[in-house]
Write an enzyme that holds these catalytic residues in place. Structure first.
Site, mmCIF file in Angstrom:
data_model
loop_
_atom_site.group_PDB
_atom_site.id
_atom_site.type_symbol
_atom_site.label_atom_id
_atom_site.label_comp_id
_atom_site.label_asym_id
_atom_site.label_seq_id
_atom_site.Cartn_x
_atom_site.Cartn_y
_atom_site.Cartn_z
ATOM 1 N N MET A 1 5.195 -2.727 -0.723
ATOM 2 C CA MET A 1 4.953 -2.152 -2.047
ATOM 3 C C MET A 1 6.116 -1.336 -2.614
ATOM 4 S SD MET A 1 2.120 -3.487 -2.598
ATOM 5 C CE MET A 1 1.484 -2.711 -4.074
ATOM 6 N N HIS B 1 3.755 -13.357 -3.689
ATOM 7 C CA HIS B 1 3.181 -12.586 -4.800
ATOM 8 C C HIS B 1 1.852 -13.214 -5.206
ATOM 9 C CE1 HIS B 1 3.248 -9.937 -8.256
ATOM 10 N NE2 HIS B 1 2.882 -10.963 -9.003
ATOM 11 N N GLY C 1 -1.492 -6.272 6.404
ATOM 12 C CA GLY C 1 -0.667 -7.128 7.249
ATOM 13 C C GLY C 1 -1.289 -8.459 7.637
#
Ligand code: GRF
Length: 192
Positions: free
Chosen positions: A95, A114, A20
């Site tokens: 994910m 990404h 995070g």
């Protein structure tokens, strides 16, 4: 394109699965005056996600639902997104792959970060692939989320030089540092 209407910040959810650090960075960004977003919900597919600690730290509502049954999980998320009046979603190290139907409901309103220079290296192990292929540059990309994995319209990318001594771990660290700058910049670009 999403436009900022009035002075109110757009209610946003961040989806995570792990550490995070991007989430923390987005929360900090959301608190500055010219951020178009406020972070009002954190969703994780696992209660083990370290990033969930930021929900109590910053007093943000959290929702956890495993994706063992994706349909059930997505129904639960949609329900809370509606209840909390969430209008925008940032994926940050999430994910799981969201279904076509889910994405359709938030079409043009879900973005992702990404860790590669898309369209190169979609999916996992991006840094290992870049090093194996002896690329000179790695990097990160913020893009809109569509039903096709890591393939939506690119908003911004940032290159990072790969040095001869880089390992996937050292490269990931360098790229992550750039991710933290790129994500807010991409958000400002969308809403400007
Ligand atoms: C980041 O590298 C992100 O690009 C990838 O997963 C990592 C998540 O890191 N999708 P964090 O949880 O934000 O620290």
């Amino acid at each position: 394109m999403v436009k900022l209407t009035g002075l109110k910040k757009i209610k946003t959810a961040v989806f995570i699965s792990g550490t995070g650090s991007n989430l923390k960075n987005l929360i900090k960004f959301s608190k500055i005056k010219n951020s178009p977003l406020s972070i009002d919900l954190i969703f994780s597919n696992t209660s083990k996600a370290k990033g969930l600690r930021f929900s109590s730290q910053f007093k943000i509502k959290e929702c956890v639902s495993s994706f063992k049954n994706p349909k059930v999980a997505e129904a639960k998320i949609l329900n809370i997104l509606k209840k909390e009046n969430i209008k925008f979603i940032c994926l940050a190290g999430f994910m799981k792959v969201l279904s076509k139907d889910f994405i359709k409901k938030f079409s043009g309103r879900i973005i992702n970060i990404h860790p590669s220079l898309l369209p190169k290296y979609k999916g996992l192990n991006t840094h290992m692939k870049a090093i194996k292929n002896r690329d000179k540059m790695a990097g990160c990309t913020v893009h809109f989320v569509t039903a096709k994995l890591d393939s939506g319209k690119i908003i911004l990318r940032k290159e990072v030089k790969i040095s001869k001594r880089d390992t996937p771990t050292s490269l990931a660290k360098k790229v992550l540092k750039e991710e933290h700058k790129l994500y807010p910049k991409a958000i400002l670009k969308i809403f400007s």
